[in-house]
Structure formats: structure tokens, C-alpha cells
Design a protein around this motif. Structure first.
Motif, PDB file in Angstrom:
ATOM      1  N   SER A   3      -1.598  19.269  -4.544  1.00  0.00           N
ATOM      2  CA  SER A   3      -0.555  18.336  -4.158  1.00  0.00           C
ATOM      3  C   SER A   3      -0.984  17.467  -2.989  1.00  0.00           C
ATOM      4  O   SER A   3      -1.976  17.754  -2.309  1.00  0.00           O
ATOM      5  N   THR A   4      -0.192  16.422  -2.767  1.00  0.00           N
ATOM      6  CA  THR A   4      -0.401  15.511  -1.656  1.00  0.00           C
ATOM      7  C   THR A   4       0.945  14.906  -1.275  1.00  0.00           C
ATOM      8  O   THR A   4       1.895  14.966  -2.051  1.00  0.00           O
ATOM      9  N   THR A   5       1.002  14.331  -0.092  1.00  0.00           N
ATOM     10  CA  THR A   5       2.213  13.658   0.361  1.00  0.00           C
ATOM     11  C   THR A   5       1.996  12.152   0.291  1.00  0.00           C
ATOM     12  O   THR A   5       0.961  11.650   0.717  1.00  0.00           O
ATOM     13  N   LEU A   6       2.990  11.458  -0.265  1.00  0.00           N
ATOM     14  CA  LEU A   6       2.937  10.015  -0.428  1.00  0.00           C
ATOM     15  C   LEU A   6       4.186   9.397   0.187  1.00  0.00           C
ATOM     16  O   LEU A   6       5.175  10.080   0.431  1.00  0.00           O
ATOM     17  N   LYS A   7       4.151   8.084   0.395  1.00  0.00           N
ATOM     18  CA  LYS A   7       5.278   7.351   0.970  1.00  0.00           C
ATOM     19  C   LYS A   7       5.796   6.334  -0.048  1.00  0.00           C
ATOM     20  O   LYS A   7       5.016   5.587  -0.638  1.00  0.00           O
ATOM     21  N   VAL A   8       7.114   6.291  -0.232  1.00  0.00           N
ATOM     22  CA  VAL A   8       7.746   5.345  -1.152  1.00  0.00           C
ATOM     23  C   VAL A   8       7.682   3.939  -0.551  1.00  0.00           C
ATOM     24  O   VAL A   8       8.061   3.735   0.600  1.00  0.00           O
ATOM     25  N   VAL A   9       7.206   2.976  -1.324  1.00  0.00           N
ATOM     26  CA  VAL A   9       7.091   1.595  -0.867  1.00  0.00           C
ATOM     27  C   VAL A   9       8.355   0.799  -1.187  1.00  0.00           C
ATOM     28  O   VAL A   9       8.770  -0.056  -0.406  1.00  0.00           O
ATOM     29  N   ALA A  10       8.996   1.078  -2.317  1.00  0.00           N
ATOM     30  CA  ALA A  10      10.184   0.329  -2.734  1.00  0.00           C
ATOM     31  C   ALA A  10      11.264   0.408  -1.657  1.00  0.00           C
ATOM     32  O   ALA A  10      11.619   1.504  -1.227  1.00  0.00           O
ATOM     33  N   PRO A  11      11.782  -0.746  -1.201  1.00  0.00           N
ATOM     34  CA  PRO A  11      12.776  -0.747  -0.126  1.00  0.00           C
ATOM     35  C   PRO A  11      14.044   0.032  -0.469  1.00  0.00           C
ATOM     36  O   PRO A  11      14.676   0.611   0.407  1.00  0.00           O
ATOM     37  N   ASP A  12      14.422   0.066  -1.747  1.00  0.00           N
ATOM     38  CA  ASP A  12      15.619   0.796  -2.171  1.00  0.00           C
ATOM     39  C   ASP A  12      15.321   2.243  -2.525  1.00  0.00           C
ATOM     40  O   ASP A  12      16.216   2.975  -2.960  1.00  0.00           O
ATOM     41  N   GLY A  13      14.065   2.649  -2.391  1.00  0.00           N
ATOM     42  CA  GLY A  13      13.688   4.030  -2.715  1.00  0.00           C
ATOM     43  C   GLY A  13      13.485   4.236  -4.200  1.00  0.00           C
ATOM     44  O   GLY A  13      13.326   3.283  -4.958  1.00  0.00           O
ATOM     45  N   LEU A  14      13.511   5.498  -4.599  1.00  0.00           N
ATOM     46  CA  LEU A  14      13.310   5.833  -6.003  1.00  0.00           C
ATOM     47  C   LEU A  14      14.646   5.806  -6.726  1.00  0.00           C
ATOM     48  O   LEU A  14      15.315   6.823  -6.920  1.00  0.00           O
ATOM     49  N   THR A  15      15.048   4.593  -7.116  1.00  0.00           N
ATOM     50  CA  THR A  15      16.275   4.364  -7.873  1.00  0.00           C
ATOM     51  C   THR A  15      15.987   3.348  -8.962  1.00  0.00           C
ATOM     52  O   THR A  15      15.009   2.599  -8.882  1.00  0.00           O
ATOM     53  N   GLY A  16      16.824   3.300  -9.969  1.00  0.00           N
ATOM     54  CA  GLY A  16      16.780   2.280 -11.013  1.00  0.00           C
ATOM     55  C   GLY A  16      15.407   1.947 -11.556  1.00  0.00           C
ATOM     56  O   GLY A  16      14.722   2.794 -12.107  1.00  0.00           O
ATOM     57  N   ASP A  17      15.025   0.680 -11.386  1.00  0.00           N
ATOM     58  CA  ASP A  17      13.761   0.192 -11.939  1.00  0.00           C
ATOM     59  C   ASP A  17      12.553   0.930 -11.380  1.00  0.00           C
ATOM     60  O   ASP A  17      11.585   1.169 -12.102  1.00  0.00           O
ATOM     61  N   LEU A  79      -0.517   4.951  -9.008  1.00  0.00           N
ATOM     62  CA  LEU A  79       0.734   4.648  -8.312  1.00  0.00           C
ATOM     63  C   LEU A  79       0.518   3.678  -7.158  1.00  0.00           C
ATOM     64  O   LEU A  79       1.343   2.794  -6.924  1.00  0.00           O
ATOM     65  N   VAL A  80      -0.593   3.823  -6.449  1.00  0.00           N
ATOM     66  CA  VAL A  80      -0.921   2.897  -5.348  1.00  0.00           C
ATOM     67  C   VAL A  80      -1.201   1.513  -5.921  1.00  0.00           C
ATOM     68  O   VAL A  80      -0.708   0.504  -5.406  1.00  0.00           O
ATOM     69  N   ASP A  81      -1.974   1.456  -7.011  1.00  0.00           N
ATOM     70  CA  ASP A  81      -2.304   0.169  -7.645  1.00  0.00           C
ATOM     71  C   ASP A  81      -1.061  -0.566  -8.139  1.00  0.00           C
ATOM     72  O   ASP A  81      -1.009  -1.789  -8.109  1.00  0.00           O
ATOM     73  N   SER A  82      -0.066   0.182  -8.575  1.00  0.00           N
ATOM     74  CA  SER A  82       1.164  -0.451  -9.078  1.00  0.00           C
ATOM     75  C   SER A  82       2.172  -0.698  -7.951  1.00  0.00           C
ATOM     76  O   SER A  82       3.312  -1.078  -8.208  1.00  0.00           O
ATOM     77  N   LYS A  83       1.734  -0.467  -6.715  1.00  0.00           N
ATOM     78  CA  LYS A  83       2.534  -0.761  -5.518  1.00  0.00           C
ATOM     79  C   LYS A  83       3.837   0.037  -5.432  1.00  0.00           C
ATOM     80  O   LYS A  83       4.846  -0.432  -4.923  1.00  0.00           O
ATOM     81  N   MET A  84       3.817   1.273  -5.944  1.00  0.00           N
ATOM     82  CA  MET A  84       4.982   2.143  -5.874  1.00  0.00           C
ATOM     83  C   MET A  84       4.965   3.029  -4.640  1.00  0.00           C
ATOM     84  O   MET A  84       6.010   3.361  -4.093  1.00  0.00           O
TER      85      MET A  84
END
Length: 88
Positions: A3-17, A79-84
Motif C-alpha cells: 500500500s501507499t498513501t496518496l492525495k486527492v487532487v479533485a477540489p470536490d474530492g472523490l464524488t460524482g465524476d 492515477l497520477v497521469d490522469s490527474k486524479m
């Protein structure tokens, strides 16, 4: 599991799209992938499961795979490449 720890880039977090994009990307892999946030773990390919975590924008979460470090690295890079997410 690795495992590893990652940071969410999306301003609204992990929701919807963002969740749909994430689960679609992770569904391409044939091994078990899990997300953990604030003590709750879910299967990363489940849209409802990921949304139930309520991960806000800028939050850190744990991504783990039932596989090798190379498999984990491949997912992280996608995931990094797709800017997530960002690496920590």
C-alpha cells in the motif's frame, strides 16, 4: 498486500465524476484494489463504496493492492497521469 498513501487532487474530492473516472481506471486491473480513508476500507472498483468514504478534496487516503509493488506502482502512475491524485 502492498500500500501507499496518496492525495486527492479533485477540489470536490472523490464524488460524482471523479469517482466514476477512478473506478473505471481501476477496473482495468485483474487484482484486488482497496481504498482506506479514516479507518474505513472499501473495494476501489465499487463506485458506491468509494463514494461512501466521503474523501474530500486535498485529503490523503491509502491505496492498497493484493499484489506486487510493481502492480501498485503501475496503478499509482495511471492515477497520477490522469490527474486524479498526487504522490506524497
Amino acid at each position: 498486500m502492498v500500500s501507499t498513501t496518496l492525495k486527492v487532487v479533485a477540489p470536490d474530492g472523490l464524488t460524482g465524476d471523479a469517482v466514476n473516472q477512478l473506478t473505471n481506471e481501476l477496473s482495468k486491473y485483474q487484482f484486488k484494489i482497496m481504498l482506506k480513508y479514516q479507518g474505513t476500507t472499501t473495494v476501489a472498483t465499487s463506485s458506491l463504496g468509494v463514494m461512501s468514504l466521503g474523501v474530500p478534496g486535498g485529503a490523503n487516503f491509502e491505496l492498497s493492492v493484493d499484489g506486487t509493488t510493481d502492480q501498485l506502482e503501475k496503478i499509482i502512475q495511471a492515477l497520477v497521469d490522469s490527474k486524479m491524485v498526487e504522490r506524497l
